[in-house]
Enzyme design. Structure first.
Site, PDB file in Angstrom:
ATOM      1  N   HIS A 374       0.820  -1.223   0.000  1.00 56.06           N
ATOM      2  CA  HIS A 374       0.000   0.000   0.000  1.00 56.06           C
ATOM      3  C   HIS A 374       0.851   1.269   0.000  1.00 56.06           C
ATOM      4  O   HIS A 374       0.310   2.382  -0.108  1.00 56.06           O
ATOM      5  CB  HIS A 374      -0.936  -0.001   1.218  1.00 56.06           C
ATOM      6  CG  HIS A 374      -2.242   0.677   0.965  1.00 56.06           C
ATOM      7  ND1 HIS A 374      -2.496   1.440  -0.153  1.00 56.06           N
ATOM      8  CD2 HIS A 374      -3.389   0.714   1.697  1.00 56.06           C
ATOM      9  CE1 HIS A 374      -3.728   1.911  -0.101  1.00 56.06           C
ATOM     10  NE2 HIS A 374      -4.295   1.487   1.009  1.00 56.06           N
ATOM     11  N   ASP A 378      -2.555   1.821  -4.665  1.00 54.21           N
ATOM     12  CA  ASP A 378      -3.836   2.142  -4.052  1.00 54.21           C
ATOM     13  C   ASP A 378      -4.814   0.993  -4.239  1.00 54.21           C
ATOM     14  O   ASP A 378      -4.723   0.206  -5.197  1.00 54.21           O
ATOM     15  CB  ASP A 378      -4.423   3.418  -4.656  1.00 54.21           C
ATOM     16  CG  ASP A 378      -3.584   4.648  -4.340  1.00 54.21           C
ATOM     17  OD1 ASP A 378      -2.965   4.673  -3.260  1.00 54.21           O
ATOM     18  OD2 ASP A 378      -3.539   5.570  -5.180  1.00 54.21           O
TER      19      ASP A 378
END
Length: 401
Positions: A374, A378
């Site tokens: 992450h 996204d």
């Protein structure tokens, strides 16, 4: 000719000599197996780089050395070899104090900062990897007595030192030694198991792991698979390779505050062994057709199980596919294979009840799980990537297979 420890994968910094297949004085042919090594990537037999006589062994069985270190020397076929006494054989990477047989804690030093001379000796007696490991465990490396040649502090010395003081807290708040029950069996971790453990912990500490889960209907693909005589995994790898061309961020890696977008799409395929897990790589998977991918996967898996993989076979991976479904798992939440930023887990492909319109019908389905970093990926991008794979597998165009 010098024989060096090969680099079995881009993130591998060292290897352990498991056994010497040849001994000093033996004649060897070029590419004949010379010694066996173990790393967190692979167990492999390393071939001789030249024909001749094994004139010197500089790294003994059980010793862990950095990649590109000289572990042996091959002499000419007519050379006369006189074995050296072990006491006089010294690794080219080892300098420093005398060797000891076990870890010891040195008396606590004064609070004064170490002198430049002390820092120099510490650096001579350790590798950058060992110093980094000591820093991660908050260990003063000067307190660790090395068991390597010449008193060199090894990675195992640091790990043993870190584990030595481990305690359990009793009800009275006092620390208690960790105990074992009489019936417990204690076994030392294999070299591969230890390195896998370190690699997994490092990955968890490095990447911000997030997982997204998609259910895929393989019913249509089942008939196509029968005609092509290919495994479901081959279709999945092909779908992943095509999706990586569209979503390049999942084929990247992170270097500090830079993102490296890899030109090649090289997909690693996790292969389970009795001793651990190996990830050989299908190179340029986006340029291969389905039959070629199927042959490549079968060949890599076969050679992995027979310890015949080369350094190139496990190097250069940019994305990984793992298949826990082969053992019946519904799904898994795999850990990213560093320095990659994503990994796909494939659950078991079985008939399950699915709602179609107002009816419940049997469908051949599987759960696919994407683990992604992450820091740079996204959730929306990860889901778009997975949606493309789902569409490809559920609506496979057999004309291009």
């Amino acid at each position: 000719m010098d024989v060096v420890m090969p680099q079995m994968g881009e993130s591998v910094a060292e290897g352990t000599i498991v056994r010497w297949i040849k001994k000093v004085g033996d004649k060897v042919d070029r590419d004949e197996p010379l010694f066996e090594i173990s790393t967190d990537k692979v167990d492999a037999e390393i071939p001789s780089p030249a024909a001749g006589v094994l004139s010197e062994i500089r790294a003994q069985e059980g010793e862990t050395v950095p990649v590109n270190s000289i572990v042996a020397v091959i002499g000419g076929a007519n050379d006369v070899v006189t074995p050296q006494p072990k006491a006089t054989q010294q690794s080219p990477i080892s300098v420093g104090a005398a060797t000891t047989s076990h870890n010891e804690v040195r008396p606590a030093s004064s609070s004064a900062p170490p002198s430049k001379a002390t820092e120099s000796i510490t650096r001579e007696r350790t590798s950058p990897l060992v110093r980094q490991l000591a820093q991660e465990h908050n260990i003063d490396i000067a307190q660790v007595r090395g068991t390597g040649i010449g008193g060199r502090v090894t990675k195992d010395d640091v790990l043993a030192f870190a584990a030595h003081g481990r305690r359990q807290e009793g009800q009275d708040g006092q620390d208690r030694p960790v105990t074992q029950l009489p019936e417990d069996r204690v076994e030392k971790m294999s070299v591969m198991r230890k390195k896998i453990a370190e690699h997994m912990v490092t990955s968890r500490r490095t990447s911000a792991h997030v997982h997204t889960v998609f259910e895929v209907d393989f019913s249509k693909l089942a008939a196509i698979r029968e005609r092509n005589k290919s495994s479901y995994l081959s279709f999945i790898i092909k779908a992943v390779a095509d999706a990586l061309k569209t979503h390049a961020i999942l084929n990247a890696s992170v270097d500090g505050d830079h993102v490296i977008y890899h030109k090649q799409i090289n997909i690693g395929v996790a292969v389970a062994l009795e001793t651990g897990l190996i990830v050989p790589v299908v190179k340029n998977a986006d340029q291969l057709d389905l039959p070629t991918i199927a042959r490549s996967v079968a060949d890599l898996a076969s050679r992995a199980r027979s310890k015949q993989l080369s350094a190139d076979d496990v190097a250069g991976g940019t994305f990984t596919v793992t298949n826990p479904g082969a053992f019946g798992a519904l799904l898994g939440t795999p850990i990213i294979n560093q320095p990659q930023v994503a990994i796909l887990g494939v659950g078991s492909i079985e008939k399950r009840p699915v709602v179609v319109g107002d009816n419940v019908v049997p469908r051949l389905t599987a759960v696919l799980t994407l683990g992604f970093d992450h820091r740079i990926i996204d959730g929306a991008v990860a889901d778009q990537f997975m949606a493309q794979i789902k569409r490809a597998l559920e609506n496979w165009d057999d004309s291009g297979a």
